[in-house]
Design an enzyme around this catalytic site. Structure first.
Site, PDB file in Angstrom:
ATOM      1  N   LEU A  12      32.100 -60.260  10.558  1.00 35.10           N
ATOM      2  CA  LEU A  12      31.779 -61.402  11.432  1.00 35.10           C
ATOM      3  C   LEU A  12      31.332 -60.941  12.820  1.00 35.10           C
ATOM      4  CD1 LEU A  12      31.642 -64.397  11.977  1.00 35.10           C
ATOM      5  CD2 LEU A  12      34.109 -64.391  12.397  1.00 35.10           C
ATOM      6  N   SER A  40      36.220 -59.853   6.893  1.00 31.47           N
ATOM      7  CA  SER A  40      35.806 -61.216   7.260  1.00 31.47           C
ATOM      8  C   SER A  40      35.710 -62.186   6.077  1.00 31.47           C
ATOM      9  CB  SER A  40      34.482 -61.174   8.034  1.00 31.47           C
ATOM     10  OG  SER A  40      34.633 -60.390   9.196  1.00 31.47           O
ATOM     11  N   GLY A  46      41.765 -69.654   8.876  1.00 30.34           N
ATOM     12  CA  GLY A  46      40.806 -70.319   9.737  1.00 30.34           C
ATOM     13  C   GLY A  46      40.591 -69.636  11.055  1.00 30.34           C
ATOM     14  N   GLU A 110      49.301 -73.310  12.164  1.00 29.48           N
ATOM     15  CA  GLU A 110      49.767 -71.988  11.734  1.00 29.48           C
ATOM     16  C   GLU A 110      50.880 -71.516  12.659  1.00 29.48           C
ATOM     17  OE1 GLU A 110      46.277 -69.901   9.205  1.00 29.48           O
ATOM     18  OE2 GLU A 110      46.202 -69.486  11.336  1.00 29.48           O
ATOM     19  N   ASP A 208      37.368 -46.112  10.860  1.00 27.49           N
ATOM     20  CA  ASP A 208      36.305 -45.143  11.193  1.00 27.49           C
ATOM     21  C   ASP A 208      35.821 -45.302  12.639  1.00 27.49           C
ATOM     22  OD1 ASP A 208      36.433 -44.406   8.525  1.00 27.49           O
ATOM     23  OD2 ASP A 208      34.747 -45.676   7.945  1.00 27.49           O
ATOM     24  N   HIS A 229      51.552 -58.827   7.767  1.00 23.58           N
ATOM     25  CA  HIS A 229      51.570 -60.232   7.359  1.00 23.58           C
ATOM     26  C   HIS A 229      52.828 -60.441   6.545  1.00 23.58           C
ATOM     27  CE1 HIS A 229      50.472 -64.081   5.682  1.00 23.58           C
ATOM     28  NE2 HIS A 229      49.419 -64.120   6.462  1.00 23.58           N
ATOM     29  N   ARG A 275      54.440 -64.142  13.328  1.00 24.98           N
ATOM     30  CA  ARG A 275      54.416 -63.275  12.146  1.00 24.98           C
ATOM     31  C   ARG A 275      55.398 -62.120  12.198  1.00 24.98           C
ATOM     32  NH1 ARG A 275      48.009 -62.815  10.862  1.00 24.98           N
ATOM     33  NH2 ARG A 275      47.970 -64.928  10.045  1.00 24.98           N
ATOM     34  N   HIS A 336      48.404 -55.723   7.807  1.00 29.15           N
ATOM     35  CA  HIS A 336      47.389 -56.770   7.800  1.00 29.15           C
ATOM     36  C   HIS A 336      46.341 -56.615   8.896  1.00 29.15           C
ATOM     37  CE1 HIS A 336      45.652 -60.663   7.206  1.00 29.15           C
ATOM     38  NE2 HIS A 336      46.090 -61.149   8.340  1.00 29.15           N
ATOM     39  N   ARG A 371      49.146 -60.257  17.311  1.00 33.27           N
ATOM     40  CA  ARG A 371      48.062 -61.239  17.282  1.00 33.27           C
ATOM     41  C   ARG A 371      48.576 -62.613  16.882  1.00 33.27           C
ATOM     42  NH1 ARG A 371      44.083 -62.605  12.634  1.00 33.27           N
ATOM     43  NH2 ARG A 371      45.931 -62.042  11.460  1.00 33.27           N
ATOM     44  N   SER A 376      41.724 -63.859  15.527  1.00 33.74           N
ATOM     45  CA  SER A 376      40.811 -62.708  15.369  1.00 33.74           C
ATOM     46  C   SER A 376      39.405 -63.144  14.989  1.00 33.74           C
ATOM     47  CB  SER A 376      41.360 -61.702  14.363  1.00 33.74           C
ATOM     48  OG  SER A 376      41.935 -62.354  13.294  1.00 33.74           O
TER      49      SER A 376
HETATM   50  C1  FAD Z   1      43.192 -61.201   3.698  1.00 29.85           C
HETATM   51  C2  FAD Z   1      42.889 -61.458   5.145  1.00 29.85           C
HETATM   52  C3  FAD Z   1      42.970 -62.745   5.653  1.00 29.85           C
HETATM   53  C4  FAD Z   1      42.688 -63.000   7.001  1.00 29.85           C
HETATM   54  N1  FAD Z   1      42.731 -64.276   7.468  1.00 29.85           N
HETATM   55  C5  FAD Z   1      42.368 -64.521   8.757  1.00 29.85           C
HETATM   56  C6  FAD Z   1      42.290 -65.844   9.246  1.00 29.85           C
HETATM   57  O1  FAD Z   1      42.537 -66.816   8.526  1.00 29.85           O
HETATM   58  N2  FAD Z   1      41.939 -66.035  10.545  1.00 29.85           N
HETATM   59  C7  FAD Z   1      41.648 -65.004  11.389  1.00 29.85           C
HETATM   60  O2  FAD Z   1      41.326 -65.221  12.564  1.00 29.85           O
HETATM   61  N3  FAD Z   1      41.692 -63.718  10.921  1.00 29.85           N
HETATM   62  C8  FAD Z   1      42.027 -63.466   9.649  1.00 29.85           C
HETATM   63  N4  FAD Z   1      42.065 -62.184   9.194  1.00 29.85           N
HETATM   64  C9  FAD Z   1      41.628 -61.100  10.096  1.00 29.85           C
HETATM   65  C10 FAD Z   1      40.105 -61.133  10.206  1.00 29.85           C
HETATM   66  O3  FAD Z   1      39.567 -61.465   8.950  1.00 29.85           O
HETATM   67  C11 FAD Z   1      39.543 -59.802  10.652  1.00 29.85           C
HETATM   68  O4  FAD Z   1      40.225 -59.345  11.786  1.00 29.85           O
HETATM   69  C12 FAD Z   1      38.074 -59.925  10.990  1.00 29.85           C
HETATM   70  O5  FAD Z   1      37.380 -60.510   9.915  1.00 29.85           O
HETATM   71  C13 FAD Z   1      37.481 -58.559  11.304  1.00 29.85           C
HETATM   72  O6  FAD Z   1      36.097 -58.713  11.413  1.00 29.85           O
HETATM   73  P1  FAD Z   1      35.208 -57.486  11.884  1.00 29.85           P
HETATM   74  O7  FAD Z   1      33.814 -57.993  11.951  1.00 29.85           O
HETATM   75  O8  FAD Z   1      35.788 -56.869  13.090  1.00 29.85           O
HETATM   76  O9  FAD Z   1      35.361 -56.408  10.712  1.00 29.85           O
HETATM   77  P2  FAD Z   1      35.163 -56.526   9.131  1.00 29.85           P
HETATM   78  O10 FAD Z   1      34.874 -57.893   8.675  1.00 29.85           O
HETATM   79  O11 FAD Z   1      36.326 -55.834   8.510  1.00 29.85           O
HETATM   80  O12 FAD Z   1      33.845 -55.671   8.879  1.00 29.85           O
HETATM   81  C14 FAD Z   1      33.838 -54.275   9.100  1.00 29.85           C
HETATM   82  C15 FAD Z   1      32.483 -53.723   8.708  1.00 29.85           C
HETATM   83  O13 FAD Z   1      32.376 -52.375   9.184  1.00 29.85           O
HETATM   84  C16 FAD Z   1      31.785 -51.562   8.186  1.00 29.85           C
HETATM   85  N5  FAD Z   1      32.210 -50.184   8.424  1.00 29.85           N
HETATM   86  C17 FAD Z   1      33.461 -49.702   8.630  1.00 29.85           C
HETATM   87  N6  FAD Z   1      33.413 -48.367   8.818  1.00 29.85           N
HETATM   88  C18 FAD Z   1      32.112 -47.995   8.733  1.00 29.85           C
HETATM   89  C19 FAD Z   1      31.425 -46.773   8.819  1.00 29.85           C
HETATM   90  N7  FAD Z   1      32.053 -45.596   9.028  1.00 29.85           N
HETATM   91  N8  FAD Z   1      30.068 -46.762   8.658  1.00 29.85           N
HETATM   92  C20 FAD Z   1      29.386 -47.914   8.423  1.00 29.85           C
HETATM   93  N9  FAD Z   1      30.003 -49.114   8.327  1.00 29.85           N
HETATM   94  C21 FAD Z   1      31.339 -49.151   8.482  1.00 29.85           C
HETATM   95  C22 FAD Z   1      32.288 -52.145   6.892  1.00 29.85           C
HETATM   96  O14 FAD Z   1      31.417 -51.743   5.861  1.00 29.85           O
HETATM   97  C23 FAD Z   1      32.214 -53.664   7.215  1.00 29.85           C
HETATM   98  O15 FAD Z   1      30.903 -54.099   7.003  1.00 29.85           O
HETATM   99  C24 FAD Z   1      42.337 -61.922   7.859  1.00 29.85           C
HETATM  100  C25 FAD Z   1      42.261 -60.628   7.346  1.00 29.85           C
HETATM  101  C26 FAD Z   1      42.526 -60.386   6.005  1.00 29.85           C
HETATM  102  C27 FAD Z   1      42.426 -58.984   5.478  1.00 29.85           C
END
Ligand code: FAD
Length: 504
Positions: A12, A40, A46, A110, A208, A229, A275, A336, A371, A376
């Site tokens: 995201l 994501s 939510g 929540e 990473d 979690h 949490r 989590h 958090r 997030s």
């Molecule tokens: C099961 C679950 C439920 C959740 N529910 C909620 C919720 O309801 N509400 C909320 O606010 N948060 C929630 N969270 C937390 C939230 O989803 C995450 O914190 C957030 O989506 C992280 O987004 P991001 O874009 O930072 O990373 P991510 O969505 O994790 O994306 C990371 C990206 O980086 C890429 N990447 C990583 N390392 C490398 C590398 N070395 N080279 C190239 N690409 C790389 C991966 O391929 C991926 O595309 C939840 C998390 C989980 C696991």
């Protein structure tokens, strides 16, 4: 290959930044796996925003600071939450359909939130948001998509700490390095949940970006605070599946075998406590009674209600033989969310020039020691947009070409791959055992010394056997494990997600 901006991570945070930059900058959006491999799309509950008439930014900030246990940066929290309303409107403009209640958005409750404040798309919020953004990203000609490219390290003008000029990637399909230059690099690479052997985080969450930034000379903060979690689904085939906090928000009760509730004994907010408190209470009850799990019971709700509010959880549980309309759901705490990360300000800037960090990889100060649920996704959207705005204010400076990247000599042989897997398992088990929900001084020191030994072996493999994504990830996992343990040892007390029984 030359771009104005390289974004590492297509979650995201990364997709938001890309969409805001693309009309005016040439953007490369890099993911080490398929584009939707991050956390994501897994988000269920939510995205928090103070939209209700009786709610306010100040109330949302207060709840965030309470959860953060004195370690949040109040100014950063205020700045990020003040943009929540805009962030929701932006997502709707991108085509995200949130669940409605009449003319308004439906808001759910929540843990840790003083009122209903969670915007959602049933119980598959992350999937709905990411489908909409993915569709936009694919249709934006200014964005070049590079799935299956692993970012190894930032390319800098000189030693660690000098300005960033690009990124060295491993093109996984062709097993070759690619040095990609750009005037700005955004690390949106997600968290580090895979450092634990029980986690809801996706396989891509190997820290990473955090390890890269550390090697590049950035400060890394608050790594002691891994959020567990409280209610991971406890089942051999659960695949890290979570039972969303919203289930407790809608009346789900935690019970021991024999149906006795225990949360009121631990906190006056009972099941709606933050949490960390719920996770520790479950951990303590499991220890006390020698259990592998406890039960989350929402069977007093009608099936129609469960199907409307929790269709994904209902279907996932049913496929494993658990009917949540009838049976209590077996749950246990699971690693989590990485509350700490790369120190970044509220424009996403890190301490290395031209290098930005957003999303779970970053530490803006919003989350502090713990958090608040659903903050997030909010941070991903707000910070993805803020970083893009800041980059657009700066000229897309021309970049010096790097020397052609050497091709990796050869990949690891079968025996090395096997050893690497064994080292990874050992590291993850060690972290869960000694650096989990509850920690001790002796356990942290044991972990520190064993991580040192594992790191030496991992380095030897990396040096001897060329390179592969599995080995590079393992190197980063060990680096992040060391950062977590060192920060945990440096804590003189317990707060938020870090609890040391020797320093309560
Ligand atoms: C099961 C679950 C439920 C959740 N529910 C909620 C919720 O309801 N509400 C909320 O606010 N948060 C929630 N969270 C937390 C939230 O989803 C995450 O914190 C957030 O989506 C992280 O987004 P991001 O874009 O930072 O990373 P991510 O969505 O994790 O994306 C990371 C990206 O980086 C890429 N990447 C990583 N390392 C490398 C590398 N070395 N080279 C190239 N690409 C790389 C991966 O391929 C991926 O595309 C939840 C998390 C989980 C696991």
């Amino acid at each position: 290959m030359e771009f104005d901006v390289i974004i590492i991570g297509s979650g995201l945070a990364g997709m938001t930044a890309a969409l805001e930059l693309a009309p005016r900058r040439r953007v490369a959006l890099v993911a080490k796996g398929p584009l939707m491999d991050g956390a994501s799309p897994r988000a269920q509950g939510g995205i928090a925003a103070p939209l209700a008439l009786e709610d306010s930014v100040a109330d949302h900030v207060r709840d965030t600071l309470t959860a953060g246990a004195g370690l949040s940066d109040a100014t950063a929290a205020r700045q990020i939450i003040a943009q929540a309303r805009d962030a929701i409107a932006w997502l709707q403009h991108q085509g995200v359909g949130f669940t409605r209640a009449g003319d308004a958005l439906h808001l759910t409750q929540e843990g840790g939130h003083g009122r209903r404040r969670i915007v959602h798309s049933a119980d598959a919020t992350g999937r709905c948001i990411m489908d909409a953004l993915h569709d936009r990203v694919r249709r934006q000609p200014g964005i070049t998509l590079l799935p299956r490219h692993f970012a190894i390290d930032v390319i800098q003008r000189g030693a660690a700490g000098t300005p960033c000029q690009g990124v060295r990637l491993l093109d996984i399909e062709h097993a070759r390095y690619v040095d990609m230059m750009a005037s700005h690099v955004v690390l949106a690479s997600g968290g580090a949940g895979q450092v634990y052997d029980t986690t809801s985080a996706p396989p891509s969450a190997t820290g990473d970006g955090i390890a890269m930034a550390w090697r590049a000379g950035c400060r890394i903060a608050n790594m002691a605070f891994t959020q567990f979690h409280p209610t991971g689904l406890h089942h051999p085939q659960s695949g890290g599946f979570l039972i969303s906090e919203a289930v407790r928000g809608e009346g789900g009760l935690l019970r021991l075998p024999g149906a006795r509730r225990f949360m009121p004994d631990h906190d006056p907010r009972a099941e709606l406590a933050p949490r960390d408190i719920v996770a520790r209470a479950i951990h303590q009850e499991m220890r006390r009674h020698g259990l592998d799990c406890v039960h989350l019971d929402i069977s007093h709700r009608l099936r129609d209600f469960l199907l409307t509010h929790f269709p994904t959880i209902h279907a996932h549980c049913l496929a494993l033989g658990i009917d949540m309309a009838v049976d209590p759901i077996p749950v246990a705490p699971t690693a989590h969310y990485t509350c700490g990360g790369i120190v970044a300000d509220t424009t996403g800037r890190t301490e290395v020039a031209n290098l930005y960090a957003v999303g779970e990889a970053a530490c803006t100060g919003l989350h502090g020691a713990n958090r608040l649920a659903s903050n997030s996704l909010l941070e991903c959207v707000v910070m993805g947009r803020s970083a893009a705005r800041d980059i657009l204010l700066r000229p897309a400076a021309s970049v010096r070409h790097a020397p052609a990247a050497p091709t990796p000599a050869h990949g690891p042989d079968a025996q090395t791959r096997q050893h690497a897997e064994a080292l990874r398992d050992a590291l993850r088990r060690l972290m869960s055992r000694e650096v989990g929900v509850v920690r001790t001084d002796a356990g942290l020191l044991r972990a520190k010394s064993q991580i040192g030994a594992l790191t030496a072996q991992i380095k030897a493999y990396c040096d001897r056997d060329g390179t592969s994504m599995a080995l590079l990830e393992l190197r980063n996992l060990a680096q992040v494990a060391a950062l977590i343990v060192n920060d945990a040892i440096a804590q003189c007390g317990s707060r938020g997600a870090h609890f040391n029984t020797d320093r309560p």
